[in-house]
Scaffold this motif. Structure first.
Motif, mmCIF file in Angstrom:
data_model
loop_
_atom_site.group_PDB
_atom_site.id
_atom_site.type_symbol
_atom_site.label_atom_id
_atom_site.label_comp_id
_atom_site.label_asym_id
_atom_site.label_seq_id
_atom_site.Cartn_x
_atom_site.Cartn_y
_atom_site.Cartn_z
ATOM 1 N N ILE A 288 0.874 -1.174 0.000
ATOM 2 C CA ILE A 288 0.000 0.000 0.000
ATOM 3 C C ILE A 288 0.905 1.216 0.000
ATOM 4 N N THR A 289 0.778 2.057 -1.018
ATOM 5 C CA THR A 289 1.644 3.234 -1.096
ATOM 6 C C THR A 289 0.879 4.472 -0.647
ATOM 7 N N ILE A 290 1.581 5.358 0.034
ATOM 8 C CA ILE A 290 1.022 6.670 0.362
ATOM 9 C C ILE A 290 2.108 7.709 0.155
ATOM 10 N N ASP A 291 1.837 8.598 -0.776
ATOM 11 C CA ASP A 291 2.773 9.651 -1.165
ATOM 12 C C ASP A 291 2.315 10.933 -0.482
ATOM 13 N N ILE A 292 3.025 11.341 0.575
ATOM 14 C CA ILE A 292 2.624 12.504 1.368
ATOM 15 C C ILE A 292 3.567 13.654 1.049
ATOM 16 N N GLY A 293 3.048 14.632 0.369
ATOM 17 C CA GLY A 293 3.840 15.805 0.016
ATOM 18 C C GLY A 293 3.441 17.000 0.840
ATOM 19 N N GLY A 294 3.517 18.174 0.235
ATOM 20 C CA GLY A 294 3.194 19.391 0.955
ATOM 21 C C GLY A 294 1.710 19.689 1.001
ATOM 22 N N ALA A 457 7.120 13.980 3.391
ATOM 23 C CA ALA A 457 6.557 13.760 4.731
ATOM 24 C C ALA A 457 6.198 12.307 5.000
ATOM 25 N N GLY A 458 6.286 11.436 3.992
ATOM 26 C CA GLY A 458 5.844 10.056 4.159
ATOM 27 C C GLY A 458 6.458 9.325 5.337
ATOM 28 N N PRO A 459 7.801 9.266 5.450
ATOM 29 C CA PRO A 459 8.413 8.510 6.540
ATOM 30 C C PRO A 459 8.172 9.102 7.922
ATOM 31 N N LEU A 460 7.684 10.352 7.998
ATOM 32 C CA LEU A 460 7.341 10.936 9.289
ATOM 33 C C LEU A 460 6.023 10.375 9.824
ATOM 34 N N HIS A 461 5.186 9.850 8.926
ATOM 35 C CA HIS A 461 3.857 9.371 9.312
ATOM 36 C C HIS A 461 3.700 7.859 9.163
ATOM 37 N N SER A 462 4.635 7.189 8.498
ATOM 38 C CA SER A 462 4.423 5.802 8.067
ATOM 39 C C SER A 462 4.065 4.856 9.205
ATOM 40 N N VAL A 463 4.841 4.863 10.279
ATOM 41 C CA VAL A 463 4.606 3.891 11.345
ATOM 42 C C VAL A 463 3.276 4.158 12.037
ATOM 43 N N SER A 464 2.952 5.427 12.254
ATOM 44 C CA SER A 464 1.655 5.757 12.867
ATOM 45 C C SER A 464 0.504 5.265 12.001
ATOM 46 N N LEU A 465 0.623 5.427 10.690
ATOM 47 C CA LEU A 465 -0.422 4.974 9.774
ATOM 48 C C LEU A 465 -0.488 3.454 9.736
ATOM 49 N N ALA A 466 0.667 2.799 9.742
ATOM 50 C CA ALA A 466 0.692 1.333 9.732
ATOM 51 C C ALA A 466 0.005 0.777 10.972
ATOM 52 N N ALA A 663 14.451 6.542 17.373
ATOM 53 C CA ALA A 663 15.510 7.088 16.532
ATOM 54 C C ALA A 663 14.902 7.910 15.414
ATOM 55 N N LEU A 664 15.663 8.888 14.932
ATOM 56 C CA LEU A 664 15.342 9.615 13.726
ATOM 57 C C LEU A 664 16.475 9.378 12.733
ATOM 58 N N ILE A 665 16.118 9.018 11.506
ATOM 59 C CA ILE A 665 17.125 8.755 10.483
ATOM 60 C C ILE A 665 17.000 9.853 9.441
ATOM 61 N N ILE A 666 18.048 10.652 9.300
ATOM 62 C CA ILE A 666 17.979 11.904 8.551
ATOM 63 C C ILE A 666 18.723 11.782 7.226
ATOM 64 N N GLN A 667 18.114 12.348 6.181
ATOM 65 C CA GLN A 667 18.770 12.467 4.888
ATOM 66 C C GLN A 667 18.300 13.771 4.263
ATOM 67 N N HIS A 668 18.809 14.090 3.079
ATOM 68 C CA HIS A 668 18.522 15.398 2.488
ATOM 69 C C HIS A 668 17.042 15.607 2.226
ATOM 70 N N ASN A 669 16.368 14.604 1.683
ATOM 71 C CA ASN A 669 15.007 14.830 1.205
ATOM 72 C C ASN A 669 13.911 14.352 2.141
ATOM 73 N N SER A 670 14.264 13.800 3.297
ATOM 74 C CA SER A 670 13.226 13.354 4.220
ATOM 75 C C SER A 670 13.846 12.937 5.548
ATOM 76 N N THR A 671 12.975 12.743 6.536
ATOM 77 C CA THR A 671 13.377 12.207 7.837
ATOM 78 C C THR A 671 12.467 11.032 8.156
ATOM 79 N N THR A 672 13.058 9.926 8.606
ATOM 80 C CA THR A 672 12.291 8.720 8.945
ATOM 81 C C THR A 672 12.242 8.569 10.457
ATOM 82 N N ILE A 673 11.044 8.372 10.988
ATOM 83 C CA ILE A 673 10.868 8.168 12.426
ATOM 84 C C ILE A 673 10.795 6.675 12.725
ATOM 85 N N VAL A 674 11.599 6.239 13.691
ATOM 86 C CA VAL A 674 11.521 4.874 14.214
ATOM 87 C C VAL A 674 11.103 5.010 15.676
#
Length: 695
Positions: A288-294, A457-466, A663-674
């Motif tokens: 299931i894909t969810i593309d969360i932009g601005g 914004a996708g990886p900021l919300h992914s786990v909560s949505l899952a 943990a927060l995993i940071i890169q140029h185009n997004s941040t992933t929340i664990v």
């Protein structure tokens, strides 16, 4: 070979550059979108990614582009002034539609085809002519003088576009083509199209409406594409340009300018294609894909590695039917820029209104004062100012706190952090409900699927949505913020040609099969003419045959595959079986003792493009690798706990590394929340699988 994918969103424009060969590399970046003229942001992004990759703009071989220009025009009703020439007696088809009420028991429902018509009634003119079924014979010849008079009246009214839509033109388009010639001779600068060119199928209302849509968006879309091409050339970029289509394929600028209706889901389609490609890398066919932009969140389901194409009855944009194939994508107004507010009744709401790129969230410091989802993430310590877009865009956390305090916290007597958590809880619930509507409501069990969140914004919300939808696990792609642009580089060139060809498949006669096969041969010939013009070698062409079928007397069709070759009694039996299976999957039942009717024949011509190639990461196998830790900082999670949380540089993680939450995993185009209780495992190509800790 150097290829660039560009996806334009409401807030940011995403760019990915792939250089293949001995010095292969993949470089990604983002730049702010330019809503006043998207081509400015597109070219600025391409020049920036070229600079990062050390590539001269003139070295680019191909540019693949996904755009929301057409969609935004329809939503905003900012398209062309359209005139219509139709068969006498059928002027009001666009007004009457199907006599369906969108909400049967509502007194306030809106009928967009009446309240906001694409063609005003005064601009719908009738002429004398009549084509008759079932063979397309001419019952009443076309009155060319009436067509000329209508065109001259449109010239006086300054129409930007004109459509010609006659009854039964899908059986015989001679009248439409002649009328188009007359209109074009009088209005040489207008955008003119026939219904048989846009949607050559049965159902006059949907055909007329789709043609009106094509003309409504045609002038501005074609002007944008020409402007984009000119701006690219002016900056030394002489590359081949291809445009993403709603059906998941790509097309030329020329074809997209003539049939811009195929671009209505251009932007979101790239994300789904990129999600399927990423899922294959990760060994996941059910995603299931969810593309969360601005500004929005786009949701789709990939089952067994296959994209879902919408049923024709559901293909609509802004409440208007669009009879072109579209990937099954649901879009809602929920993204990083979605604005939180209290409605007149004092209820706490988030979206669908968005701060967009200008002025953007309050933290951007560009004049925005209303709190957004991004501001909530900043207040909760989930987005660090010094690493937002790699430091390319500076943000001010104090502005976020002030916006939330003034608009939400003070009026509701809450702390700023509690208000920020409330913003995220509301927007996540909106998205979870939309995911269930696209999955559970269509027979999909999310417990058997992986949720893939991407977009900035996708990886900021992914786990909560899952957690909300009970998905099996979560994937954060290698470049989450660029996944839609990545999808453009793994998409095939694709054209679709259709012709309504009604035949009852059970016990069909040889004459009926011959009639279908004659249509098949003509559609394939049309596809070959287009591919000849594109310079595609014959050996690279692939043709897929689809029959849109229904039970005799049923209202709408489902797609069924036709085996390669002409239609025969044996292949017709295979079509019937495939239709039964599709009917059972969609509706939960199938009646094998009922006759099956083919309504439309569709030929899909594809040409495989070189796919994106990523290098495998070196093996790590470490747990919470210290050399990837940047620093630690206070972060508030969904349960309200504030924890000292490490930040990991994603670029320093290796294959098989494990990062345990929080943990927060940071890169140029997004941040992933664990979050706490979860662990992220880095896969071979750099994608991350996030799942609950065992035990």
């Amino acid at each position: 070979m150097i290829r660039v994918g560009v996806d334009v969103g409401g807030t940011f424009t995403d760019i990915v550059l792939e250089r293949s060969g001995a010095d292969s590399a993949v470089v990604v970046t983002k730049v702010p979108s330019t809503p006043h003229d998207q081509s400015e942001g597109v070219v600025a992004g391409i020049l920036k990614v070229c600079s990062l990759a050390g590539v001269a703009p003139g070295e680019i071989d191909a540019v693949f582009h996904g755009t929301t220009v057409a969609t935004n025009m329809v939503i905003e009703r900012a398209g062309a002034k359209v005139g219509m020439i139709t068969t006498r007696g059928f002027r009001d088809i666009l007004h009457m539609a199907r006599h369906k009420r969108p909400h049967n028991f509502s007194l306030q429902f809106d009928l967009p085809w009446q309240s906001k018509p694409l063609v005003r009634r005064r601009d719908r003119l009738v002429v004398t002519e009549r084509i008759m079924p079932p063979d397309g014979s001419v019952a009443v010849p076309l009155d060319e003088d009436e067509v000329k008079a209508a065109a001259e009246l449109f010239a006086k009214r300054g129409m930007d576009a004109v459509i010609v839509a006659f009854l039964f033109s899908f059986l015989n388009d001679a009248h439409e083509q002649r009328a188009k010639e007359i209109v074009t001779s009088i209005l040489p600068d207008a955008f003119v199209c026939c219904s048989s060119e846009v949607v050559n199928t049965i159902r006059e209302y949907e055909r007329f409406s789709s043609t009106a849509m094509n003309a409504f968006i045609g002038p501005r879309t074609s002007a944008y594409l020409r402007n984009l091409e000119g701006r690219l050339r002016a900056n030394g970029i002489d590359a081949m340009v291809r445009i993403m289509q709603s059906n998941g394929g790509i097309s030329t600028i020329e074809n997209s300018s003539a049939l811009p209706i195929g671009l209505l889901l251009s932007g979101p389609a790239g994300g789904v294609i990129g999600g399927r490609w990423t899922g294959a890398h990760c060994g996941r066919d059910n995603v299931i894909t969810i593309d969360i932009g601005g500004t929005s969140a786009d949701i789709s389901v990939i089952e067994g590695g296959e994209l879902r194409i919408k049923n024709p009855r559901d293909t609509e944009v802004a409440g208007l039917p669009v009879l072109v194939p579209m990937i099954d994508i649901d879009a809602i107004g929920a993204g990083g820029g979605s604005i939180a507010y209290l409605d007149p009744g004092g209820a706490f709401r988030v979206g669908p209104r968005s701060a967009g790129a200008v002025p953007g969230p309050a933290c951007y410091g560009k004049g925005g004062t209303e709190p957004t989802v991004t501001d909530a993430q900043v207040v909760l310590g989930r987005m660090d100012p010094e690493h937002f877009l790699g430091g390319d865009l500076s943000i001010d956390a104090s502005l976020s706190a002030k916006a939330i305090e003034d608009a939400i916290a003070k009026p509701l007597g809450m702390t700023v952090e509690a208000a920020a958590l409330g913003i995220l809880k509301i927007v996540n619930n909106h998205m979870a409900l939309a995911i269930n509507a696209n999955s559970v409501a269509k027979g999909i069990d999310p417990r058997q699927f992986t949720l893939m969140g991407f977009g900035g914004a996708g990886p900021l919300h992914s786990v909560s949505l899952a957690e909300a939808i009970h998905a099996k696990d979560v994937i954060a792609p290698l470049h989450p913020g660029i996944t839609a642009a990545t999808g453009l580089l793994v998409t095939d060139l694709q054209y679709e040609y259709t012709q309504s060809t009604v035949i009852v498949l059970d016990g069909a006669s040889d004459e009926a099969f011959a009639r279908v096969n004659a249509v098949r041969d003509e559609l394939i010939a049309r596809a070959n003419r287009q591919l000849d013009a594109d310079g595609v070698p014959a050996g690279q062409r692939r043709f897929r045959q689809i029959a849109e079928c229904r039970y005799v007397g049923q209202g709408f069709e489902l797609r069924a595959e036709i085996p390669d070759g002409p239609l025969t009694p044996a292949s017709a039996a295979a079509v019937i079986d495939d239709f039964f299976n599709a009917h059972r999957q969609v509706y939960g039942h199938a009646f094998r003792d009922q006759s099956t009717e083919m309504v439309t024949l569709r030929i899909v011509a594809t040409v495989a493009v070189d796919t994106l190639t990523l290098p495998k990461l070196d093996k790590g196998g470490r747990t919470d690798p210290e050399d990837a830790v940047m620093y630690r900082r206070r972060t508030v999670f969904d349960d309200g706990r504030a924890l000292d949380t490490p930040r990991y540089a994603r670029g320093k993680l290796l294959a098989d590394d494990r990062v345990e939450g929080p943990a927060l995993i940071i890169q140029h185009n997004s941040t992933t929340i664990v979050p706490p209780g979860y662990v992220a495992t880095v896969l071979d190509y750099g994608d991350m699988l996030i799942s609950r800790k065992k035990g």
